[in-house]
Motif scaffolding. Structure first.
Motif, PDB file in Angstrom:
ATOM      1  N   HIS A 106      99.908  97.926   4.480  1.00  0.00           N
ATOM      2  CA  HIS A 106      99.981  97.993   3.014  1.00  0.00           C
ATOM      3  C   HIS A 106      99.186  96.815   2.481  1.00  0.00           C
ATOM      4  O   HIS A 106      98.949  95.839   3.180  1.00  0.00           O
ATOM      5  CB  HIS A 106     101.430  97.917   2.535  1.00  0.00           C
ATOM      6  CG  HIS A 106     102.100  96.625   2.930  1.00  0.00           C
ATOM      7  ND1 HIS A 106     102.422  95.650   2.031  1.00  0.00           N
ATOM      8  CD2 HIS A 106     102.461  96.148   4.152  1.00  0.00           C
ATOM      9  CE1 HIS A 106     102.986  94.631   2.679  1.00  0.00           C
ATOM     10  NE2 HIS A 106     103.008  94.896   3.962  1.00  0.00           N
ATOM     11  N   ASP A 107      98.773  96.917   1.228  1.00  0.00           N
ATOM     12  CA  ASP A 107      98.102  95.771   0.608  1.00  0.00           C
ATOM     13  C   ASP A 107      98.311  95.785  -0.901  1.00  0.00           C
ATOM     14  O   ASP A 107      99.208  95.132  -1.408  1.00  0.00           O
ATOM     15  CB  ASP A 107      96.608  95.760   0.975  1.00  0.00           C
ATOM     16  CG  ASP A 107      95.926  94.475   0.546  1.00  0.00           C
ATOM     17  OD1 ASP A 107      96.628  93.556   0.097  1.00  0.00           O
ATOM     18  OD2 ASP A 107      94.683  94.395   0.663  1.00  0.00           O
ATOM     19  N   CYS A 108      97.534  96.573  -1.643  1.00  0.00           N
ATOM     20  CA  CYS A 108      97.594  96.487  -3.105  1.00  0.00           C
ATOM     21  C   CYS A 108      98.905  97.007  -3.680  1.00  0.00           C
ATOM     22  O   CYS A 108      99.361  96.551  -4.708  1.00  0.00           O
ATOM     23  CB  CYS A 108      96.429  97.268  -3.716  1.00  0.00           C
ATOM     24  SG  CYS A 108      96.602  99.065  -3.550  1.00  0.00           S
ATOM     25  N   ARG A 109      99.482  97.991  -3.043  1.00  0.00           N
ATOM     26  CA  ARG A 109     100.688  98.684  -3.527  1.00  0.00           C
ATOM     27  C   ARG A 109     100.509  99.263  -4.924  1.00  0.00           C
ATOM     28  O   ARG A 109     101.458  99.400  -5.673  1.00  0.00           O
ATOM     29  CB  ARG A 109     101.903  97.750  -3.473  1.00  0.00           C
ATOM     30  CG  ARG A 109     102.243  97.360  -2.042  1.00  0.00           C
ATOM     31  CD  ARG A 109     103.707  97.130  -1.864  1.00  0.00           C
ATOM     32  NE  ARG A 109     103.999  96.772  -0.475  1.00  0.00           N
ATOM     33  CZ  ARG A 109     105.220  96.622  -0.006  1.00  0.00           C
ATOM     34  NH1 ARG A 109     106.254  96.786  -0.793  1.00  0.00           N
ATOM     35  NH2 ARG A 109     105.424  96.311   1.269  1.00  0.00           N
ATOM     36  N   GLY A 133      97.946 101.903  -5.168  1.00  0.00           N
ATOM     37  CA  GLY A 133      97.202 103.146  -4.967  1.00  0.00           C
ATOM     38  C   GLY A 133      95.701 103.030  -5.019  1.00  0.00           C
ATOM     39  O   GLY A 133      95.014 104.024  -5.235  1.00  0.00           O
ATOM     40  N   ILE A 134      95.146 101.849  -4.832  1.00  0.00           N
ATOM     41  CA  ILE A 134      93.696 101.734  -4.955  1.00  0.00           C
ATOM     42  C   ILE A 134      92.993 101.161  -3.730  1.00  0.00           C
ATOM     43  O   ILE A 134      91.776 101.246  -3.636  1.00  0.00           O
ATOM     44  CB  ILE A 134      93.291 100.893  -6.190  1.00  0.00           C
ATOM     45  CG1 ILE A 134      93.948  99.520  -6.143  1.00  0.00           C
ATOM     46  CG2 ILE A 134      93.639 101.624  -7.474  1.00  0.00           C
ATOM     47  CD1 ILE A 134      93.406  98.566  -7.200  1.00  0.00           C
ATOM     48  N   CYS A 135      93.737 100.568  -2.795  1.00  0.00           N
ATOM     49  CA  CYS A 135      93.026  99.891  -1.709  1.00  0.00           C
ATOM     50  C   CYS A 135      92.859 100.762  -0.464  1.00  0.00           C
ATOM     51  O   CYS A 135      91.954 100.558   0.326  1.00  0.00           O
ATOM     52  CB  CYS A 135      93.728  98.592  -1.340  1.00  0.00           C
ATOM     53  SG  CYS A 135      95.240  98.830  -0.386  1.00  0.00           S
ATOM     54  N   GLY A 136      93.736 101.745  -0.277  1.00  0.00           N
ATOM     55  CA  GLY A 136      93.633 102.629   0.869  1.00  0.00           C
ATOM     56  C   GLY A 136      94.234 102.059   2.138  1.00  0.00           C
ATOM     57  O   GLY A 136      94.017 102.581   3.238  1.00  0.00           O
ATOM     58  N   MET A 137      95.004 100.997   2.006  1.00  0.00           N
ATOM     59  CA  MET A 137      95.545 100.351   3.204  1.00  0.00           C
ATOM     60  C   MET A 137      96.828 101.031   3.693  1.00  0.00           C
ATOM     61  O   MET A 137      97.074 101.119   4.897  1.00  0.00           O
ATOM     62  CB  MET A 137      95.833  98.881   2.880  1.00  0.00           C
ATOM     63  CG  MET A 137      95.939  97.992   4.100  1.00  0.00           C
ATOM     64  SD  MET A 137      94.425  98.060   5.047  1.00  0.00           S
ATOM     65  CE  MET A 137      95.066  97.738   6.670  1.00  0.00           C
ATOM     66  N   CYS A 138      97.676 101.495   2.801  1.00  0.00           N
ATOM     67  CA  CYS A 138      98.938 102.099   3.258  1.00  0.00           C
ATOM     68  C   CYS A 138      98.655 103.445   3.920  1.00  0.00           C
ATOM     69  O   CYS A 138      97.670 104.106   3.609  1.00  0.00           O
ATOM     70  CB  CYS A 138      99.913 102.270   2.095  1.00  0.00           C
ATOM     71  SG  CYS A 138      99.299 103.272   0.739  1.00  0.00           S
ATOM     72  N   THR A 185      99.413 107.891  -3.035  1.00  0.00           N
ATOM     73  CA  THR A 185      99.464 107.208  -1.758  1.00  0.00           C
ATOM     74  C   THR A 185     100.920 106.854  -1.456  1.00  0.00           C
ATOM     75  O   THR A 185     101.777 106.913  -2.341  1.00  0.00           O
ATOM     76  CB  THR A 185      98.655 105.908  -1.844  1.00  0.00           C
ATOM     77  OG1 THR A 185      99.125 105.179  -2.974  1.00  0.00           O
ATOM     78  CG2 THR A 185      97.176 106.175  -1.979  1.00  0.00           C
ATOM     79  N   CYS A 218     102.267 104.039  -1.087  1.00  0.00           N
ATOM     80  CA  CYS A 218     102.775 102.935  -1.917  1.00  0.00           C
ATOM     81  C   CYS A 218     103.183 103.402  -3.301  1.00  0.00           C
ATOM     82  O   CYS A 218     103.947 102.724  -3.988  1.00  0.00           O
ATOM     83  CB  CYS A 218     101.745 101.810  -2.003  1.00  0.00           C
ATOM     84  SG  CYS A 218     100.166 102.306  -2.716  1.00  0.00           S
ATOM     85  N   ILE A 250      89.516 106.315  -1.270  1.00  0.00           N
ATOM     86  CA  ILE A 250      89.902 104.940  -0.940  1.00  0.00           C
ATOM     87  C   ILE A 250      89.870 104.672   0.571  1.00  0.00           C
ATOM     88  O   ILE A 250      90.311 103.627   1.037  1.00  0.00           O
ATOM     89  CB  ILE A 250      91.311 104.620  -1.485  1.00  0.00           C
ATOM     90  CG1 ILE A 250      92.303 105.695  -1.035  1.00  0.00           C
ATOM     91  CG2 ILE A 250      91.279 104.490  -3.010  1.00  0.00           C
ATOM     92  CD1 ILE A 250      93.742 105.419  -1.440  1.00  0.00           C
TER      93      ILE A 250
HETATM   94  S1  FES Z   1      98.787  99.773  -0.485  1.00  0.00           S
HETATM   95 FE1  FES Z   1      96.845  99.924  -1.479  1.00  0.00          FE
HETATM   96  S2  FES Z   1      96.675 102.082  -1.708  1.00  0.00           S
HETATM   97 FE2  FES Z   1      98.692 101.889  -0.953  1.00  0.00          FE
END
Ligand code: FES
Ligand code: HEM
Ligand code: SF4
Lengths: 251, 233
Positions: free
Chosen positions: A60-63, A65-70, A86, A88, A164
């Protein structure tokens, strides 16, 4: 309206890439339906730490919905049962009191598990590095009307650019194909004059890298499009095919 | 060009072109079969079959067709194998609950194998007997072709006899429906693969595909059933 629910989690645990892995069952009580899915995972981890157990590893990262990490494959869907969000951005109000929630990592040969729910998605970075960019500096922001771009093209490029790079498309695909991701990345540039110049080279390089990394062949089932949190359209895949085949025929 | 067919998109191109070619063949075949519905004791059908058997164009196309089938099947196996490998061998414990994905699109190989099983039977029933071993029922008969008395093989008698067997008709109908489902996904997919699709054409291609699929599938099935029910001496 805020409610509190009791849930059972069935979570994939795997100590490392070589470990066989197994499911563990955890019970969580009094989870507010206003919390996000990842907040619920935080509560689980606090509970585990309190019990002296190892917390569950997840990306996870941005939480927002924009970074694509989760990631997370939840109850039969990448990013869970809600549409166009997403993990998050998924909320616990989507789940019922007493429900068992199964949480698994993305499954695809090109995305090996690193630990628990975290998979290695660096294959996507390698695909981008092979051509998903514009190699000339375009300078500062140009005058808005200096290069006229049809509205329809600008819209489609913008839609494609909303990818993302989360990998849900690969996770959903019965063929482990990355075509939706690659097609979004090729389209966002191919539709605009700045990216058009290198269009042919880009399409060839990115498809070649995608194949080399062991992603599957698209059979146009459309599962990717349904599960994509950003609603990336299959029409991008048609465009990628067009770009790639034209580029190859010109060689 | 050289390494086009090593790439995923290139291999899919082969699938697409061979599939579209096979669809064209099916239409020609269906046209000929539709003569079986003319209640003239098979004259028109025999004339058509005679034309097919003697036309040099068809002689050329026959091996091309065989290659088309072989290429389509070989690539189907290669692609399916690679896709299974790319997917990896761990299945999701919570299954796949993605909504709105057609069953056909996920089972093209199974549907293709249904068509293949039928194809083998079909070749054994008709092609082998007409072209290789011969058959008593094929004894020559005389028909008028363009007003001229011509001696031709009685292909109609063999077809008519074959469809008198209920099990053949049942297998034939099942395969024809399997084929219809194969094309329900295959038709639009072939155009998507060559890049001829977008949000507008996707809807159109799916409609045209459904029509093509059921005209071909039901066409073959109905002819076999009609031969069994209404054309037995
Ligand atoms: S944590 Fe960044 S898109 Fe879900
Ligand atoms: C007359 C017979 C057949 C016709 C008209 C036909 C037609 C088609 C078409 C149009 C496609 C779509 C191609 C694409 O997605 O680009 C397709 C795909 C496919 N066919 Fe066939 N087919 C036939 C027989 C078979 C047979 C005998 C098999 C296998 C044994 C088979 C297996 C497949 C598979 C697995 C696919 C999906 C491949 C992919 O999308 O990667 N087909 N077919
Ligand atoms: S196409 Fe959609 S599902 Fe695939 S990586 Fe991009 S945002 Fe994620």
């Amino acid at each position: 309206m805020e409610k509190f629910i009791n849930i059972t989690l069935k979570v994939w645990r795997q100590n490392g890439p070589k470990d066989k892995g197994r499911f563990e069952i955890y019970k969580l009580n009094n989870i507010t339906t206003d919390s996000s899915f990842l907040e619920m995972m935080d509560i689980l981890n606090e509970q585990l730490i309190g019990e002296g157990k190892e917390p569950v590893a997840f990306d996870h990262d941005c939480r927002e919905g924009i970074c694509g990490m989760c990631s997370l494959y939840i109850n039969g869907h990448p990013h869970g049962p809600d549409d166009d969000v997403t993990t998050c951005q998924l909320h616990m109000r989507k789940f019922k009191d007493g429900e068992t929630i199964t949480i698994e990592p993305w499954r695809s040969a090109a995305f090996p598990v690193i630990k628990d729910l975290i998979v290695n998605r660096s294959a996507f970075d390698q695909i981008i590095a092979s051509g998903g960019y514009v190699s000339v500096s375009t300078g500062g922001v140009p005058d808005a009307n200096a290069i006229p771009i049809p509205k329809a093209d600008a819209d489609e490029a913008m839609d494609a650019a909303s990818c993302i790079g989360c990998g849900a498309c690969v996770a959903a695909c019965k063929n482990g194909s990355a075509m939706l991701f690659v097609s979004a990345k090729v389209s966002q540039l191919a539709l605009l004059p700045q990216g058009r110049v290198e269009g042919a080279r880009r399409a060839k390089a990115m498809v070649a890298k995608m194949d080399e990394l062991g992603f599957g062949n698209c059979t146009n089932t459309g599962a990717c499009e349904v599960e994509c949190p950003k609603g990336i359209s299959l029409s991008n895949i048609a465009r990628l095919n067009r770009e790639f085949l034209c580029a190859k025929l010109q060689d | 060009m050289s390494n086009l067919f090593c790439s995923s998109v290139g291999k899919k191109l082969v699938m697409s072109i061979s599939g579209l070619f096979l669809i064209m063949f099916l239409f020609v075949h269906l046209l000929l079969n539709s003569f079986l519905l003319i209640p003239d004791g098979g004259e028109m059908y025999n004339a058509g079959a005679h034309f097919m058997a003697t036309n040099p164009m068809i002689k050329v196309m026959e091996p091309v067709l065989a290659i088309g089938f072989i290429v389509h099947i070989v690539y189907a196996l290669i692609l399916s194998h690679q896709n299974a490998k790319a997917r990896g061998n761990v299945a999701y414990a919570s299954g796949n609950k993605t909504q709105g994905v057609s069953w056909m699109s996920k089972n093209m190989l199974i549907l293709g194998v249904t068509v293949l099983a039928f194809l083998v039977l079909h070749i054994a029933h008709f092609w082998v007997k007409m072209k290789v071993t011969g058959h008593d029922l094929l004894a020559h008969t005389t028909i008028k072709v363009g007003g001229v008395e011509t001696e031709v093989e009685n292909a109609y008698a063999l077809v008519n006899y074959t469809f008198s067997q209920l099990w053949v008709v049942i297998v034939y109908a099942i395969a024809a429906i399997g084929l219809a489902y194969h094309l329900m996904h295959g038709f639009w997919s072939a155009f998507q693969t060559i890049g001829f699709s977008n949000n507008v054409w996707r809807v159109r291609l799916n409609i045209i595909g459904a029509i093509v699929a059921w005209v071909v599938g039901l066409g073959f099935a109905i002819i076999a059933v009609a031969q069994h029910l209404f054309f037995q001496a």
